[in-house]
Design an enzyme around this catalytic site. Structure first.
Site, PDB file in Angstrom:
ATOM      1  N   SER A  27      77.934 -12.332 -52.625  1.00  0.00           N
ATOM      2  CA  SER A  27      76.792 -11.891 -51.660  1.00  0.00           C
ATOM      3  C   SER A  27      77.233 -12.408 -50.342  1.00  0.00           C
ATOM      4  O   SER A  27      78.193 -13.327 -50.261  1.00  0.00           O
ATOM      5  CB  SER A  27      75.526 -12.829 -52.028  1.00  0.00           C
ATOM      6  OG  SER A  27      74.541 -12.549 -51.085  1.00  0.00           O
ATOM      7  N   GLY A  52      72.586 -11.470 -48.850  1.00  0.00           N
ATOM      8  CA  GLY A  52      71.116 -12.176 -48.927  1.00  0.00           C
ATOM      9  C   GLY A  52      70.201 -11.417 -48.165  1.00  0.00           C
ATOM     10  O   GLY A  52      70.295 -11.111 -47.075  1.00  0.00           O
ATOM     11  N   ASN A  75      81.561 -20.533 -42.170  1.00  0.00           N
ATOM     12  CA  ASN A  75      80.639 -19.491 -41.558  1.00  0.00           C
ATOM     13  C   ASN A  75      79.181 -20.227 -41.511  1.00  0.00           C
ATOM     14  O   ASN A  75      78.784 -21.044 -42.258  1.00  0.00           O
ATOM     15  CB  ASN A  75      80.515 -18.322 -42.713  1.00  0.00           C
ATOM     16  CG  ASN A  75      79.436 -18.308 -43.633  1.00  0.00           C
ATOM     17  OD1 ASN A  75      78.275 -17.852 -43.439  1.00  0.00           O
ATOM     18  ND2 ASN A  75      79.817 -18.812 -44.595  1.00  0.00           N
ATOM     19  N   ILE A  77      76.484 -17.567 -40.539  1.00  0.00           N
ATOM     20  CA  ILE A  77      76.214 -16.192 -40.375  1.00  0.00           C
ATOM     21  C   ILE A  77      74.441 -16.187 -40.301  1.00  0.00           C
ATOM     22  O   ILE A  77      73.927 -15.947 -39.324  1.00  0.00           O
ATOM     23  CB  ILE A  77      76.290 -15.282 -41.485  1.00  0.00           C
ATOM     24  CG1 ILE A  77      77.971 -15.267 -41.628  1.00  0.00           C
ATOM     25  CG2 ILE A  77      75.714 -13.791 -41.279  1.00  0.00           C
ATOM     26  CD1 ILE A  77      78.707 -14.601 -40.446  1.00  0.00           C
ATOM     27  N   CYS A 136      68.954 -22.352 -49.516  1.00  0.00           N
ATOM     28  CA  CYS A 136      68.222 -22.085 -48.392  1.00  0.00           C
ATOM     29  C   CYS A 136      67.521 -23.454 -48.022  1.00  0.00           C
ATOM     30  O   CYS A 136      66.880 -23.850 -49.190  1.00  0.00           O
ATOM     31  CB  CYS A 136      67.379 -21.107 -48.551  1.00  0.00           C
ATOM     32  SG  CYS A 136      68.185 -19.455 -48.993  1.00  0.00           S
ATOM     33  N   ILE A 197      79.778 -21.189 -57.367  1.00  0.00           N
ATOM     34  CA  ILE A 197      79.066 -22.122 -56.307  1.00  0.00           C
ATOM     35  C   ILE A 197      78.614 -21.369 -54.940  1.00  0.00           C
ATOM     36  O   ILE A 197      79.654 -20.405 -54.803  1.00  0.00           O
ATOM     37  CB  ILE A 197      79.736 -23.260 -56.032  1.00  0.00           C
ATOM     38  CG1 ILE A 197      81.177 -23.116 -55.391  1.00  0.00           C
ATOM     39  CG2 ILE A 197      79.830 -24.265 -57.236  1.00  0.00           C
ATOM     40  CD1 ILE A 197      81.780 -24.288 -54.771  1.00  0.00           C
ATOM     41  N   ASN A 198      77.927 -21.660 -54.390  1.00  0.00           N
ATOM     42  CA  ASN A 198      77.685 -21.212 -52.941  1.00  0.00           C
ATOM     43  C   ASN A 198      78.750 -22.062 -52.083  1.00  0.00           C
ATOM     44  O   ASN A 198      79.390 -22.813 -52.429  1.00  0.00           O
ATOM     45  CB  ASN A 198      76.254 -21.208 -52.514  1.00  0.00           C
ATOM     46  CG  ASN A 198      75.815 -20.294 -51.392  1.00  0.00           C
ATOM     47  OD1 ASN A 198      76.624 -20.012 -50.733  1.00  0.00           O
ATOM     48  ND2 ASN A 198      74.851 -19.671 -51.559  1.00  0.00           N
ATOM     49  N   GLY A 249      83.932 -19.096 -55.906  1.00  0.00           N
ATOM     50  CA  GLY A 249      84.626 -19.884 -55.176  1.00  0.00           C
ATOM     51  C   GLY A 249      86.053 -20.041 -54.988  1.00  0.00           C
ATOM     52  O   GLY A 249      86.664 -20.574 -55.906  1.00  0.00           O
TER      53      GLY A 249
HETATM   54  C1  LIG Z   1      80.512 -14.748 -44.532  1.00  0.00           C
HETATM   55  C2  LIG Z   1      79.535 -15.183 -45.604  1.00  0.00           C
HETATM   56  C3  LIG Z   1      78.440 -14.837 -45.929  1.00  0.00           C
HETATM   57  C4  LIG Z   1      77.783 -15.234 -47.108  1.00  0.00           C
HETATM   58  N1  LIG Z   1      76.582 -14.861 -46.988  1.00  0.00           N
HETATM   59  C5  LIG Z   1      75.883 -15.246 -48.348  1.00  0.00           C
HETATM   60  C6  LIG Z   1      74.561 -14.869 -48.758  1.00  0.00           C
HETATM   61  O1  LIG Z   1      74.050 -13.965 -47.996  1.00  0.00           O
HETATM   62  N2  LIG Z   1      73.883 -15.340 -50.044  1.00  0.00           N
HETATM   63  C7  LIG Z   1      74.539 -16.158 -50.589  1.00  0.00           C
HETATM   64  O2  LIG Z   1      74.073 -16.310 -51.885  1.00  0.00           O
HETATM   65  N3  LIG Z   1      75.933 -16.477 -50.515  1.00  0.00           N
HETATM   66  C8  LIG Z   1      76.533 -16.170 -49.384  1.00  0.00           C
HETATM   67  N4  LIG Z   1      77.789 -16.587 -49.132  1.00  0.00           N
HETATM   68  C9  LIG Z   1      78.534 -17.319 -50.162  1.00  0.00           C
HETATM   69  C10 LIG Z   1      79.427 -16.433 -50.974  1.00  0.00           C
HETATM   70  O3  LIG Z   1      78.663 -15.456 -51.578  1.00  0.00           O
HETATM   71  C11 LIG Z   1      80.115 -17.229 -52.119  1.00  0.00           C
HETATM   72  O4  LIG Z   1      79.305 -17.974 -53.096  1.00  0.00           O
HETATM   73  C12 LIG Z   1      81.107 -18.409 -51.308  1.00  0.00           C
HETATM   74  O5  LIG Z   1      81.696 -17.757 -49.979  1.00  0.00           O
HETATM   75  C13 LIG Z   1      82.168 -18.943 -52.449  1.00  0.00           C
HETATM   76  O6  LIG Z   1      82.942 -17.948 -52.602  1.00  0.00           O
HETATM   77  P1  LIG Z   1      84.443 -17.414 -52.182  1.00  0.00           P
HETATM   78  O7  LIG Z   1      84.972 -18.729 -51.973  1.00  0.00           O
HETATM   79  O8  LIG Z   1      84.983 -16.389 -52.993  1.00  0.00           O
HETATM   80  O9  LIG Z   1      83.912 -16.691 -50.566  1.00  0.00           O
HETATM   81  C14 LIG Z   1      78.347 -16.009 -48.093  1.00  0.00           C
HETATM   82  C15 LIG Z   1      79.859 -16.406 -47.795  1.00  0.00           C
HETATM   83  C16 LIG Z   1      80.533 -15.984 -46.470  1.00  0.00           C
HETATM   84  C17 LIG Z   1      81.907 -16.294 -46.281  1.00  0.00           C
END
Ligand SMILES: Cc1cc2nc3c(=O)[nH]c(=O)nc-3n(C[C@H](O)[C@H](O)[C@H](O)COP(=O)(O)O)c2cc1C
Length: 309
Positions: A27, A52, A75, A77, A136, A197-198, A249
């Site tokens: 996401s 999201g 980030n 955002i 959140c 993970i987030n 992650g």
């Molecule tokens: C720019 C950005 C926006 C994101 N927005 C959301 C979001 O709206 N909802 C959510 O659950 N996670 C959000 N995430 C988290 C990602 O979905 C993911 O869990 C996290 O980045 C770890 O994975 P990665 O290392 O592959 O990026 C966001 C991540 C990034 C970098």
């Protein structure tokens, strides 16, 4: 050799959620899927998780909202999105014509927000499941993340479950002291699957200005830098719950994805890697297939969790 990559990620749910393969987008890193559809055939993916979504449209946090770090990205955002009404009106009808299932990620400030979002999405053509972002701040509890403790995480899960007949994935935050306990609470409260993970909470400072670099001071760290932490948490959670676990992650290559699968993930999500290589999800999928062929593994189920025995 014919390889079976399909995975069932909601076995407890009455209609289930069968993915053609375990590769999903994370996401917030792949928009609504529509933005990237000219870059590669996104229909080949296991699932797409959209940005999201909140009850009302949101403009997000003040700039700057992105900062590069060693091996990662920060980030803040702030859940910039079009809101649930526009999503239902403009995006869902497009998704309804797609082969790839779309999972809507939802975010709220109160348990009622989450329940309302879930009921609005119930029965909408083009939406295959809901992913509940519990990273959140809970405004009624002083701003602590819903996912920071088992009780509030379970509260959100139960409310969403009661409000929709769609399968629900609950996405855990790493910003908690015992993620396995949160996972167990969410499992008991009715989650069909758990994703994790987030982002990890982090910050950067602008040395010249003597000020935090991000407009909202802190942000979420993602990318290769968080992979070992994410892998460890996936390993922990997969050992603690019966429902499928979806790993996320820092996954950038097929080898990363395979590590998560061996640790116990039934599926994986690609996030930050898409920023440097928009085809990363497809490249990871191809690499998983090649690995299975090389190892003579006919069914991906035979790989899931094998590093645990
Ligand atoms: C720019 C950005 C926006 C994101 N927005 C959301 C979001 O709206 N909802 C959510 O659950 N996670 C959000 N995430 C988290 C990602 O979905 C993911 O869990 C996290 O980045 C770890 O994975 P990665 O290392 O592959 O990026 C966001 C991540 C990034 C970098």
């Amino acid at each position: 050799m014919i390889t079976n990559l399909s995975v069932q990620i909601a076995p407890k749910h009455h209609s289930g959620l069968l993915l053609a393969n375990p590769v999903m987008t994370a996401s917030g890193t792949f928009g609504y899927g529509t933005e990237n559809s000219h870059l590669f055939d996104i229909q080949q993916l296991g699932a797409i998780v959209c940005k999201g979504t909140t009850l009302e449209p949101r403009g997000g946090n003040p700039q700057p909202r992105l900062a590069e770090t060693a091996g990662g990205v920060l980030n803040s955002i702030g859940l910039q999105n079009i809101g649930v009404n526009a999503l239902i009106k403009e995006k869902a009808p497009v998704w309804a014509g797609w082969r790839v299932p779309v999972i809507v990620n939802i975010a709220g400030e109160t348990i009622d927000d989450y329940a309302l979002l879930a009921s609005r999405l119930d029965g909408v053509a083009g939406i295959s499941a809901i992913e509940v972002n519990i990273s959140c701040p809970n405004v009624k509890a002083g701003g602590a993340e819903f996912g920071a403790n088992p009780e509030s995480a379970a509260g959100v899960t139960a409310a969403v479950k009661a409000a929709t007949s769609l399968p629900i994935l609950v996405k855990l935050t790493p910003n908690t002291s015992d993620i396995a306990k949160v996972a167990m609470a969410v499992d008991e409260a009715g989650a069909d699957a758990i994703s994790l993970i987030n982002t990890l909470k982090g910050m950067a400072i602008d040395m010249a200005k003597h000020r935090p670099l991000l407009g909202s001071v802190t942000g979420g760290l993602s990318g290769p830098a968080i992979k070992p932490a994410a892998l460890y948490m996936v390993y922990e959670v997969a050992g603690a719950v019966a429902v499928p676990v979806i790993g996320c992650g820092g996954i950038t290559t097929a080898s990363d994805a395979i590590e998560f699968i061996l640790a116990g993930a039934s599926a994986i999500q690609i996030g930050t890697a898409s920023f440097t290589n928009p085809r990363a999800p497809l490249d990871v999928l191809d690499g998983i297939k090649q690995f299975m062929e090389k190892e003579g593994v006919e069914d991906i189920a035979k790989l899931i969790g094998t590093a645990r025995h």
